[in-house]
Design a protein around this motif. Structure first.
Motif, PDB file in Angstrom:
ATOM      1  N   ASP A 145      49.131 104.008  -8.942  1.00 14.45           N
ATOM      2  CA  ASP A 145      48.922 102.747  -9.805  1.00 14.45           C
ATOM      3  C   ASP A 145      47.696 102.266  -9.328  1.00 14.45           C
ATOM      4  O   ASP A 145      47.432 100.882  -9.810  1.00 14.45           O
ATOM      5  N   LEU A 146      46.728 102.993  -8.991  1.00 20.21           N
ATOM      6  CA  LEU A 146      45.229 102.550  -8.804  1.00 20.21           C
ATOM      7  C   LEU A 146      44.825 101.854  -9.823  1.00 20.21           C
ATOM      8  O   LEU A 146      44.661 102.360 -11.152  1.00 20.21           O
ATOM      9  N   PRO A 147      44.374 100.456  -9.854  1.00 19.09           N
ATOM     10  CA  PRO A 147      43.745 100.187 -10.917  1.00 19.09           C
ATOM     11  C   PRO A 147      42.356 100.357 -11.196  1.00 19.09           C
ATOM     12  O   PRO A 147      41.685 100.744 -10.374  1.00 19.09           O
ATOM     13  N   ALA A 148      41.890 100.363 -12.529  1.00 20.69           N
ATOM     14  CA  ALA A 148      40.466 100.692 -12.876  1.00 20.69           C
ATOM     15  C   ALA A 148      39.560  99.681 -12.489  1.00 20.69           C
ATOM     16  O   ALA A 148      39.843  98.317 -12.566  1.00 20.69           O
ATOM     17  N   VAL A 149      38.428  99.777 -11.679  1.00 24.72           N
ATOM     18  CA  VAL A 149      37.584  98.779 -11.358  1.00 24.72           C
ATOM     19  C   VAL A 149      36.178  98.968 -11.966  1.00 24.72           C
ATOM     20  O   VAL A 149      35.865 100.219 -12.187  1.00 24.72           O
ATOM     21  N   PRO A 150      35.408  98.136 -12.222  1.00 28.08           N
ATOM     22  CA  PRO A 150      34.129  98.157 -12.732  1.00 28.08           C
ATOM     23  C   PRO A 150      32.982  98.719 -11.604  1.00 28.08           C
ATOM     24  O   PRO A 150      32.823  98.129 -10.721  1.00 28.08           O
ATOM     25  N   THR A 201      40.703 112.942   5.800  1.00 28.96           N
ATOM     26  CA  THR A 201      41.760 112.248   5.109  1.00 28.96           C
ATOM     27  C   THR A 201      41.090 111.317   4.414  1.00 28.96           C
ATOM     28  O   THR A 201      40.469 110.354   4.948  1.00 28.96           O
ATOM     29  N   ILE A 202      41.511 111.337   2.948  1.00 32.63           N
ATOM     30  CA  ILE A 202      41.040 110.392   1.867  1.00 32.63           C
ATOM     31  C   ILE A 202      42.056 109.684   1.237  1.00 32.63           C
ATOM     32  O   ILE A 202      43.065 110.326   0.665  1.00 32.63           O
ATOM     33  N   ARG A 203      41.868 108.435   1.328  1.00 31.39           N
ATOM     34  CA  ARG A 203      42.961 107.512   0.795  1.00 31.39           C
ATOM     35  C   ARG A 203      42.489 106.607  -0.293  1.00 31.39           C
ATOM     36  O   ARG A 203      41.161 106.152   0.089  1.00 31.39           O
ATOM     37  N   ALA A 204      42.926 106.527  -1.248  1.00 31.23           N
ATOM     38  CA  ALA A 204      42.666 105.291  -2.278  1.00 31.23           C
ATOM     39  C   ALA A 204      43.801 104.339  -2.517  1.00 31.23           C
ATOM     40  O   ALA A 204      44.821 104.972  -3.042  1.00 31.23           O
ATOM     41  N   GLU A 205      43.869 103.235  -2.299  1.00 25.64           N
ATOM     42  CA  GLU A 205      45.131 102.436  -2.566  1.00 25.64           C
ATOM     43  C   GLU A 205      44.441 101.006  -3.142  1.00 25.64           C
ATOM     44  O   GLU A 205      43.371 100.548  -3.014  1.00 25.64           O
ATOM     45  N   SER A 206      45.319 100.399  -3.796  1.00 31.17           N
ATOM     46  CA  SER A 206      45.013  98.957  -4.246  1.00 31.17           C
ATOM     47  C   SER A 206      45.015  98.005  -3.238  1.00 31.17           C
ATOM     48  O   SER A 206      45.853  98.026  -2.066  1.00 31.17           O
ATOM     49  N   ALA A 207      43.942  97.180  -3.161  1.00 36.20           N
ATOM     50  CA  ALA A 207      43.843  95.958  -2.300  1.00 36.20           C
ATOM     51  C   ALA A 207      44.058  94.757  -2.795  1.00 36.20           C
ATOM     52  O   ALA A 207      44.569  94.648  -4.261  1.00 36.20           O
ATOM     53  N   HIS A 208      44.002  93.548  -1.899  1.00 38.69           N
ATOM     54  CA  HIS A 208      44.517  92.325  -2.515  1.00 38.69           C
ATOM     55  C   HIS A 208      43.605  92.003  -3.899  1.00 38.69           C
ATOM     56  O   HIS A 208      43.962  91.153  -4.975  1.00 38.69           O
ATOM     57  N   ASP A 209      42.262  92.414  -4.026  1.00 35.92           N
ATOM     58  CA  ASP A 209      41.457  91.912  -5.110  1.00 35.92           C
ATOM     59  C   ASP A 209      40.723  93.386  -5.575  1.00 35.92           C
ATOM     60  O   ASP A 209      39.633  92.956  -6.326  1.00 35.92           O
ATOM     61  N   GLY A 210      41.278  94.429  -5.539  1.00 35.48           N
ATOM     62  CA  GLY A 210      40.581  95.554  -6.165  1.00 35.48           C
ATOM     63  C   GLY A 210      41.189  96.869  -5.323  1.00 35.48           C
ATOM     64  O   GLY A 210      42.350  97.028  -5.453  1.00 35.48           O
ATOM     65  N   SER A 228      35.826 109.663  12.852  1.00 34.38           N
ATOM     66  CA  SER A 228      35.238 108.226  12.377  1.00 34.38           C
ATOM     67  C   SER A 228      36.041 107.920  10.826  1.00 34.38           C
ATOM     68  O   SER A 228      36.599 108.789  10.263  1.00 34.38           O
ATOM     69  N   CYS A 229      36.163 106.644  10.305  1.00 31.81           N
ATOM     70  CA  CYS A 229      36.582 106.376   9.168  1.00 31.81           C
ATOM     71  C   CYS A 229      35.498 105.313   8.452  1.00 31.81           C
ATOM     72  O   CYS A 229      35.171 104.207   9.156  1.00 31.81           O
ATOM     73  N   PHE A 230      35.232 105.533   7.359  1.00 30.69           N
ATOM     74  CA  PHE A 230      34.302 104.741   6.463  1.00 30.69           C
ATOM     75  C   PHE A 230      35.311 104.143   5.375  1.00 30.69           C
ATOM     76  O   PHE A 230      36.120 104.869   4.624  1.00 30.69           O
ATOM     77  N   THR A 231      35.141 102.902   5.354  1.00 33.60           N
ATOM     78  CA  THR A 231      35.997 102.265   4.208  1.00 33.60           C
ATOM     79  C   THR A 231      35.099 101.564   3.359  1.00 33.60           C
ATOM     80  O   THR A 231      34.174 100.955   3.724  1.00 33.60           O
ATOM     81  N   ILE A 232      35.470 101.572   2.008  1.00 35.80           N
ATOM     82  CA  ILE A 232      34.550 101.321   0.994  1.00 35.80           C
ATOM     83  C   ILE A 232      35.600 100.141   0.126  1.00 35.80           C
ATOM     84  O   ILE A 232      36.939 100.501  -0.299  1.00 35.80           O
ATOM     85  N   GLU A 233      35.463  99.032  -0.200  1.00 29.85           N
ATOM     86  CA  GLU A 233      36.311  98.028  -0.862  1.00 29.85           C
ATOM     87  C   GLU A 233      35.470  97.685  -2.110  1.00 29.85           C
ATOM     88  O   GLU A 233      34.309  97.224  -2.137  1.00 29.85           O
ATOM     89  N   LEU A 234      35.807  97.783  -3.118  1.00 37.04           N
ATOM     90  CA  LEU A 234      35.515  97.537  -4.487  1.00 37.04           C
ATOM     91  C   LEU A 234      36.269  96.572  -5.449  1.00 37.04           C
ATOM     92  O   LEU A 234      37.469  96.722  -5.432  1.00 37.04           O
ATOM     93  N   PRO A 235      35.695  95.126  -5.567  1.00 35.41           N
ATOM     94  CA  PRO A 235      36.322  94.209  -6.222  1.00 35.41           C
ATOM     95  C   PRO A 235      36.562  94.548  -7.754  1.00 35.41           C
ATOM     96  O   PRO A 235      35.789  95.377  -8.418  1.00 35.41           O
ATOM     97  N   GLN A 236      37.770  94.089  -8.316  1.00 33.75           N
ATOM     98  CA  GLN A 236      38.075  94.221  -9.836  1.00 33.75           C
ATOM     99  C   GLN A 236      37.005  93.278 -10.495  1.00 33.75           C
ATOM    100  O   GLN A 236      36.947  93.629 -11.655  1.00 33.75           O
ATOM    101  N   LYS A 237      36.779  92.107  -9.941  1.00 31.30           N
ATOM    102  CA  LYS A 237      35.882  91.398 -11.010  1.00 31.30           C
ATOM    103  C   LYS A 237      34.477  90.959  -9.833  1.00 31.30           C
ATOM    104  O   LYS A 237      34.219  89.803  -9.236  1.00 31.30           O
ATOM    105  N   PRO A 238      33.710  91.938  -9.924  1.00 31.21           N
ATOM    106  CA  PRO A 238      32.256  91.853  -9.150  1.00 31.21           C
ATOM    107  C   PRO A 238      31.523  90.690  -9.607  1.00 31.21           C
ATOM    108  O   PRO A 238      31.696  90.313 -10.656  1.00 31.21           O
TER     109      PRO A 238
END
Length: 609
Positions: free
Chosen positions: A467-472, A507-516, A579-589
């Motif tokens: 259910d990953l939302p599309a982000v700009p 190990t690659i994970r993509a999940e919904s965050a609170h704002d993206g 190591s773990c690198f985290t990227i957080e992309l907002p739905q409304k940049p």
């Protein structure tokens, strides 16, 4: 009454026998019998009154014996209903009620189960004296009860008293009988005691309410709050303390702090110091490992006033510490960005000259162009002999090496310029799950023997939220960032010796965050030491040997995420584990660049640079 009627019954009988000899005993006997009958009736009445009094007292005692159960009622409504039932049974009432003064009206809080009551106006209370029970036995002769008597439908008998709490009049207790009756002193005294008991119930429930409110407030605090007494025993343990230590409040209360939570044992001495000096004690950025990562805590201990004890407040500032490090890194990278731009411009001009000149030199020395042949003939040189000489001296190879070095330098300059500039990529809603999958397929084709890694031999565990939302975002830019992370991780894992049965793994994970959307790219490589981790996204910083890396991959990736997409990028690492690198992309940049018009203007200006 004759004198003979005063002695006891025995003496009166004896008197009768004495007078019988004078033949005058008949009148005396009749009077004596009448007196005896009256005395017997009086004694029977007294016994009946005594039995009635005993029964009243017993009913009242039974009501008093139920008071502990009334105190134990879970709610105030249940406690007041129990009071009404006890009063009605003890005084044999048709109806008993408790009224509360609220919004200029008397509202019925509880009754003993008989027909419901309507609210009364507050002026009923105006006539009631404090700590006095008013009673009406038939007709309403007490004007203080007149209003209440009329509002209750003129019952046969009425008894009422005022209930007061710490703030003044709280309400009334009323009792009604359907027919006229006599109110005894013990009954009015009993109702007065019940009014005092209601006041006590009110105080207890107010105390419970305040205690529950305080507990909810303490549990709602974002800090772990722990209270200890003078002996260091735990007296308060909120919900965040449970989460922090894994120990419930039931297990912690009454135990020494070091025993309830061994990981907080160091704070016992600090609490003792705060109590001894009557001054707050604090420690900042206390590092603690929770088994998976290092957490940082701010600890403040306040001594309690007017009693022995202390409050320990523990704030988890791990995220704040992380954000401060990111802020420092961002400021450092911004300042270095300007330096990189200046260096790139200064290097670019001579580099262009070098590359152009070496290309012309290679063309004039090696290519059999008419101009080259003509110049060689004019100098009496054999062009073929010159080619053999250049080949013998490995000149073409040297020229190629110079060209390759120049191209690498040009790539470095391009990266420096891209690092220093804020671009305006066209952000469109994108399926990041598909971007990740295509990037992995692209990375699998990357095979470099010189770098000693082969993506085909690296296991990849992929977990993408369906259910990953599309982000700009800019798909090309995000793919560039992911490729940088995968290549860096592959090179790092190539340096680690794995035990049999284990091997390099992403190990690659993509999940919904609170704002993206949040993307995590983790590897099981050698990891990074804290000092290297802190500098991992700095421009030009690299742990690779000279010539193996430019140190711009992660820094450019960082700016793509933070500046071009308004997101976040950060790293975590445990030496020896990966190591773990985290990227957080907002739905409304946020639009930081002034809109499409400004974007087009800057794009035109850059095309002219």
């Amino acid at each position: 009454m004759p004198e003979s009627s005063n002695p006891s019954a025995l003496h009166r009988i004896i008197g009768i026998s004495e007078t019988s000899a004078r033949k005058s005993y008949y009148p005396i006997l009749q009077r004596t019998i009448a007196e005896l009958q009256a005395e017997v009736a009086e004694r029977k009445q007294a016994e009946a009154a005594l039995r009635a009094t005993v029964q009243r007292i017993e009913r009242q005692q039974r009501a008093v014996l139920r008071l502990p159960h009334i105190h134990a009622a879970n709610s105030l409504d249940a406690a007041l209903a129990a009071v009404c039932t006890a009063v009605a049974q003890a005084l044999e009432l048709t109806r008993a009620a408790v009224w509360r003064l609220t919004d200029n009206a008397l509202a019925p809080m509880a009754t003993n189960g008989f027909p419901s009551l309507s609210c009364l106006t507050a002026d009923v209370l105006a006539t009631f004296p404090a700590k006095e029970v008013l009673a009406m036995e038939g007709t309403c002769t007490d004007t203080r009860l007149q209003v209440l008597w009329e509002r209750l439908g003129q019952p046969g008998a009425l008894i009422a008293t005022l209930v007061c709490d710490n703030h003044g009049p709280w309400g009334l207790i009323t009792g009604e009988a359907s027919s006229p009756r006599t109110w005894f002193a013990d009954e009015t005294a009993f109702l007065g005691r019940m009014a005092e008991h209601v006041a006590l119930v009110l105080a207890e429930h107010e105390t419970q309410r305040l205690r529950a409110l305080l507990t909810r407030i303490v549990d709602s605090m974002p800090s772990a709050l722990i209270t200890v007494d003078a002996q260091g025993r735990v007296t308060q343990w909120n919900r965040h303390a449970e989460t922090l230590t894994g120990t419930s409040a039931t297990q912690a209360l009454g135990r020494p702090l070091a025993e309830a939570a061994p990981l907080l044992a160091a704070y016992s001495e600090l609490a003792a110091q705060a109590m001894a000096t009557h001054t707050p004690q604090s420690r900042t950025r206390q590092a603690r490992s929770d088994g998976t990562r290092t957490r940082f805590e701010d600890v403040t201990i306040y001594p309690l006033e007017q009693m022995e004890g202390a409050v320990i407040r523990i704030d988890d500032v791990t995220e704040r510490q992380h954000m401060e490090q990111l802020l420092i890194q961002s400021e450092k990278m911004l300042s270095l960005g300007g330096l990189a731009a200046g260096m790139a411009h200064e290097i670019n001009n001579p580099l262009a000259s070098i590359l152009g000149s070496i290309q012309v030199l290679a063309s004039r020395l090696s290519a059999p162009l008419p101009a080259n042949l003509k110049a060689a003939a004019a100098a009496n040189l054999d062009f073929d002999a010159l080619q053999r000489y250049l080949a013998a001296r490995d000149i073409p190879t040297m020229l190629t090496a110079i060209q390759d070095a120049g191209r690498r330098a040009a790539t470095l300059v391009t990266g420096m310029l891209g690092f220093s500039r804020k671009t305006d990529p066209r952000l469109v809603p994108t399926d990041l799950g598909e971007v990740i999958r295509s990037t992995i397929e692209l990375a699998r084709m990357d095979y470099d023997l010189k770098k000693n890694y082969d993506f085909r031999r690296i296991a990849i565990d992929l977990h993408i939220d369906p259910d990953l939302p599309a982000v700009p975002c800019s798909q090309d830019k995000i793919q560039q960032v992911l490729l940088n992370l995968l290549r860096n991780g592959a090179e790092a894992m190539a340096e680690k010796a794995y035990p049999p049965g284990d091997g390099p793994r992403f190990t690659i994970r993509a999940e919904s965050a609170h704002d993206g959307v949040r993307i995590r790219v983790a590897d099981n490589g050698p990891g990074m030491e804290p000092d290297i981790l802190a500098r991992s996204m700095e421009p030009f910083f690299t742990t690779k040997p000279p010539g193996k890396g430019t140190g711009l991959g992660l820094s450019v990736s960082y700016f793509i995420i933070t500046q071009e997409h308004g997101g976040r990028m950060y790293a975590e690492s445990t030496p020896g584990q990966g190591s773990c690198f985290t990227i957080e992309l907002p739905q409304k940049p946020a639009n930081k660049n002034g809109g499409p018009k400004a974007s087009a203007e800057r794009t035109r200006q850059r095309s002219q640079d």
